[in-house]
Scaffold this motif. Structure first.
Motif, mmCIF file in Angstrom:
data_model
loop_
_atom_site.group_PDB
_atom_site.id
_atom_site.type_symbol
_atom_site.label_atom_id
_atom_site.label_comp_id
_atom_site.label_asym_id
_atom_site.label_seq_id
_atom_site.Cartn_x
_atom_site.Cartn_y
_atom_site.Cartn_z
ATOM 1 N N LEU A 31 -6.364 11.011 -5.104
ATOM 2 C CA LEU A 31 -6.257 9.554 -5.045
ATOM 3 C C LEU A 31 -4.831 9.171 -5.419
ATOM 4 C CD1 LEU A 31 -7.540 6.754 -4.718
ATOM 5 C CD2 LEU A 31 -8.270 6.895 -7.109
ATOM 6 N N ILE A 32 -4.120 8.574 -4.482
ATOM 7 C CA ILE A 32 -2.712 8.250 -4.689
ATOM 8 C C ILE A 32 -2.536 6.749 -4.870
ATOM 9 C CG2 ILE A 32 -2.277 8.206 -2.176
ATOM 10 C CD1 ILE A 32 0.570 9.226 -2.800
ATOM 11 N N GLY A 33 -1.781 6.378 -5.896
ATOM 12 C CA GLY A 33 -1.471 4.985 -6.161
ATOM 13 C C GLY A 33 -0.032 4.666 -5.804
ATOM 14 N N GLY A 34 0.372 3.442 -6.067
ATOM 15 C CA GLY A 34 1.698 2.984 -5.696
ATOM 16 C C GLY A 34 2.749 3.166 -6.770
ATOM 17 N N GLY A 35 2.409 3.890 -7.849
ATOM 18 C CA GLY A 35 3.383 4.142 -8.906
ATOM 19 C C GLY A 35 4.299 5.293 -8.555
ATOM 20 N N LYS A 36 4.958 5.826 -9.564
ATOM 21 C CA LYS A 36 5.896 6.917 -9.333
ATOM 22 C C LYS A 36 5.147 8.174 -8.919
ATOM 23 C CE LYS A 36 9.736 9.424 -11.466
ATOM 24 N NZ LYS A 36 10.543 9.602 -12.693
ATOM 25 N N VAL A 37 5.489 8.717 -7.773
ATOM 26 C CA VAL A 37 4.848 9.930 -7.280
ATOM 27 C C VAL A 37 5.878 10.748 -6.525
ATOM 28 C CG1 VAL A 37 4.001 8.749 -5.205
ATOM 29 C CG2 VAL A 37 2.897 10.849 -5.943
ATOM 30 N N THR A 38 5.866 12.042 -6.720
ATOM 31 C CA THR A 38 6.832 12.930 -6.079
ATOM 32 C C THR A 38 6.131 13.805 -5.055
ATOM 33 O OG1 THR A 38 6.552 14.730 -7.673
ATOM 34 C CG2 THR A 38 8.148 12.990 -8.244
ATOM 35 N N SER A 39 6.926 14.443 -4.203
ATOM 36 C CA SER A 39 6.348 15.371 -3.236
ATOM 37 C C SER A 39 5.657 16.527 -3.946
ATOM 38 C CB SER A 39 7.429 15.885 -2.283
ATOM 39 O OG SER A 39 8.474 16.525 -2.996
ATOM 40 N N ASP A 40 6.194 16.941 -5.103
ATOM 41 C CA ASP A 40 5.555 18.004 -5.879
ATOM 42 C C ASP A 40 4.191 17.563 -6.393
ATOM 43 O OD1 ASP A 40 5.610 20.620 -7.354
ATOM 44 O OD2 ASP A 40 5.536 19.261 -9.071
ATOM 45 N N ASP A 41 4.093 16.299 -6.859
ATOM 46 C CA ASP A 41 2.803 15.764 -7.288
ATOM 47 C C ASP A 41 1.794 15.855 -6.154
ATOM 48 O OD1 ASP A 41 3.818 15.008 -9.789
ATOM 49 O OD2 ASP A 41 4.343 13.000 -9.087
ATOM 50 N N ALA A 72 -7.263 19.427 -4.104
ATOM 51 C CA ALA A 72 -8.146 18.349 -3.646
ATOM 52 C C ALA A 72 -7.618 17.863 -2.296
ATOM 53 C CB ALA A 72 -8.165 17.214 -4.668
ATOM 54 N N PRO A 73 -8.043 18.509 -1.198
ATOM 55 C CA PRO A 73 -7.387 18.303 0.101
ATOM 56 C C PRO A 73 -7.679 16.987 0.798
ATOM 57 C CG PRO A 73 -9.213 19.838 0.318
ATOM 58 C CD PRO A 73 -9.062 19.574 -1.154
ATOM 59 N N VAL A 74 -8.663 16.228 0.334
ATOM 60 C CA VAL A 74 -8.965 14.933 0.948
ATOM 61 C C VAL A 74 -8.089 13.879 0.280
ATOM 62 C CG1 VAL A 74 -10.736 13.206 1.378
ATOM 63 C CG2 VAL A 74 -11.329 15.638 1.447
ATOM 64 N N LEU A 75 -7.310 13.154 1.080
ATOM 65 C CA LEU A 75 -6.336 12.201 0.533
ATOM 66 C C LEU A 75 -6.815 10.770 0.715
ATOM 67 C CD1 LEU A 75 -3.581 11.650 -0.767
ATOM 68 C CD2 LEU A 75 -2.569 11.736 1.531
ATOM 69 N N VAL A 76 -7.010 10.083 -0.406
ATOM 70 C CA VAL A 76 -7.423 8.679 -0.421
ATOM 71 C C VAL A 76 -6.332 7.872 -1.112
ATOM 72 C CG1 VAL A 76 -9.188 7.022 -1.154
ATOM 73 C CG2 VAL A 76 -9.853 9.356 -0.501
ATOM 74 N N ALA A 77 -6.018 6.722 -0.549
ATOM 75 C CA ALA A 77 -4.993 5.852 -1.137
ATOM 76 C C ALA A 77 -5.648 4.635 -1.766
ATOM 77 C CB ALA A 77 -3.998 5.401 -0.077
ATOM 78 N N ALA A 78 -5.155 4.249 -2.925
ATOM 79 C CA ALA A 78 -5.545 2.988 -3.538
ATOM 80 C C ALA A 78 -4.547 1.931 -3.082
ATOM 81 C CB ALA A 78 -5.553 3.102 -5.062
ATOM 82 N N ASP A 79 -4.946 1.140 -2.108
ATOM 83 C CA ASP A 79 -4.148 0.046 -1.574
ATOM 84 C C ASP A 79 -2.733 0.498 -1.199
ATOM 85 O OD1 ASP A 79 -3.154 -2.524 -0.888
ATOM 86 O OD2 ASP A 79 -4.474 -3.469 -2.319
ATOM 87 N N GLY A 80 -1.704 0.011 -1.919
ATOM 88 C CA GLY A 80 -0.319 0.340 -1.580
ATOM 89 C C GLY A 80 0.039 1.791 -1.765
ATOM 90 N N GLY A 81 -0.859 2.583 -2.343
ATOM 91 C CA GLY A 81 -0.637 4.016 -2.388
ATOM 92 C C GLY A 81 -0.527 4.620 -0.998
ATOM 93 N N ALA A 82 -1.072 3.917 -0.012
ATOM 94 C CA ALA A 82 -0.940 4.383 1.374
ATOM 95 C C ALA A 82 0.527 4.454 1.780
ATOM 96 C CB ALA A 82 -1.707 3.456 2.323
ATOM 97 N N ASP A 83 1.313 3.475 1.359
ATOM 98 C CA ASP A 83 2.741 3.497 1.676
ATOM 99 C C ASP A 83 3.437 4.658 0.984
ATOM 100 O OD1 ASP A 83 3.669 0.789 3.184
ATOM 101 O OD2 ASP A 83 1.949 0.383 1.893
ATOM 102 N N ALA A 84 3.028 4.938 -0.278
ATOM 103 C CA ALA A 84 3.626 6.060 -1.006
ATOM 104 C C ALA A 84 3.313 7.376 -0.305
ATOM 105 C CB ALA A 84 3.106 6.081 -2.437
ATOM 106 N N GLY A 128 5.220 11.729 3.886
ATOM 107 C CA GLY A 128 4.880 12.478 5.080
ATOM 108 C C GLY A 128 3.412 12.731 5.313
ATOM 109 N N ARG A 129 2.530 12.039 4.565
ATOM 110 C CA ARG A 129 1.101 12.235 4.741
ATOM 111 C C ARG A 129 0.394 10.911 4.981
ATOM 112 N NH1 ARG A 129 -1.242 17.272 3.404
ATOM 113 N NH2 ARG A 129 -3.118 16.174 4.096
ATOM 114 N N VAL A 130 -0.423 10.850 6.031
ATOM 115 C CA VAL A 130 -1.236 9.673 6.289
ATOM 116 C C VAL A 130 -2.592 9.879 5.626
ATOM 117 C CG1 VAL A 130 -2.323 8.223 8.042
ATOM 118 C CG2 VAL A 130 -0.063 9.223 8.474
#
Length: 222
Positions: free
Chosen positions: A14-24, A32-44, A49-51
């Motif tokens: 679960l990715i949010g819109g805060g500080k996140v790196t490619s290593d993270d 955890a191969p399924v990627l879910v975004a919390a709102d603006g985390g989609a932009d992050a 490079g991941r949708v």
């Protein structure tokens, strides 16, 4: 009618819109191969490079290009405004466990709000990755095969008490609270076993990620 939860038999990142790196992101997706975004985390996620497989939120911060990249079928809109996007997302994910990234490192109020959400959503098990640490809600019983000298921090988000084995400073008989005693910078003397009552966060070095995941997803003893 409430939106149906997103369900996966695997772990979910679960990715949010805060500080996140490619290593993270790479660290989380490897487990955890399924990627879910919390709102603006989609932009992050897209910037790295991941949708995402899905975005969840009230969509007051996701960009129009990110919306277009996901398409309507991968947008789960939660209209209410009484909870954070992290709470909305965590409350609509059914997974083996959740690895949360992008919820720390910038705004302190967002980080504190995310930690508050973690103590109110016990299922699925959620583990937050920060710059140097991992954090998760301590279950009623927890066993961690830690090496001697590993930092173990315990921070209460409400009145808490417990018992410990394998800590340099045992917690037996102590009463913890956010405005009173806390248990930061304790240290393992070897494998650690905790029993806990109340909302207590456990924080460990990131190197302990796989050990923590194994402990949080292990079948409960009879």
């Amino acid at each position: 009618m409430s939106p149906l939860p997103f369900s996966t038999a695997e772990g979910a990142t679960l990715i949010g819109g805060g500080k996140v790196t490619s290593d993270d992101l790479e660290t989380a997706l490897a487990r955890a191969p399924v990627l879910v975004a919390a709102d603006g985390g989609a932009d992050a996620a897209i910037a790295l490079g991941r949708v995402p497989d899905l975005a969840i939120g009230d969509f007051d911060s996701i960009s129009e290009p990110a919306r277009a990249a996901l398409g309507p079928s991968r947008l789960l809109h939660i209209a209410e405004q009484d909870s954070t996007d992290f709470a909305k997302a965590l409350g609509h994910i059914k997974a083996r466990f959740v690895l949360a990234i992008g919820f720390s490192g910038r705004r302190l109020d967002h980080t504190l709000a995310a930690l508050n959400v973690m103590i109110r959503h016990r299922e699925p098990p959620c583990l937050m990755l920060a710059a140097e640490d991992i954090a998760f809600l301590t279950p009623p019983e927890l066993s961690l095969p830690l090496s001697p000298g590993t930092r173990v921090s315990l921070f209460p988000l409400g009145p808490s008490r417990g018992r410990s084995q394998g800590l340099r400073w045992p917690i037996d008989g102590l009463e913890f609270s956010p405005g009173g005693r806390v248990g930061t910078s304790n240290e393992a003397t070897g494998p650690v076993h905790l029993t806990m009552e109340g909302p207590m966060l456990t924080m460990l070095p990131r190197e302990a990620l796989d050990l923590a995941l194994a402990a949080l997803t292990a079948p409960m003893s009879a």
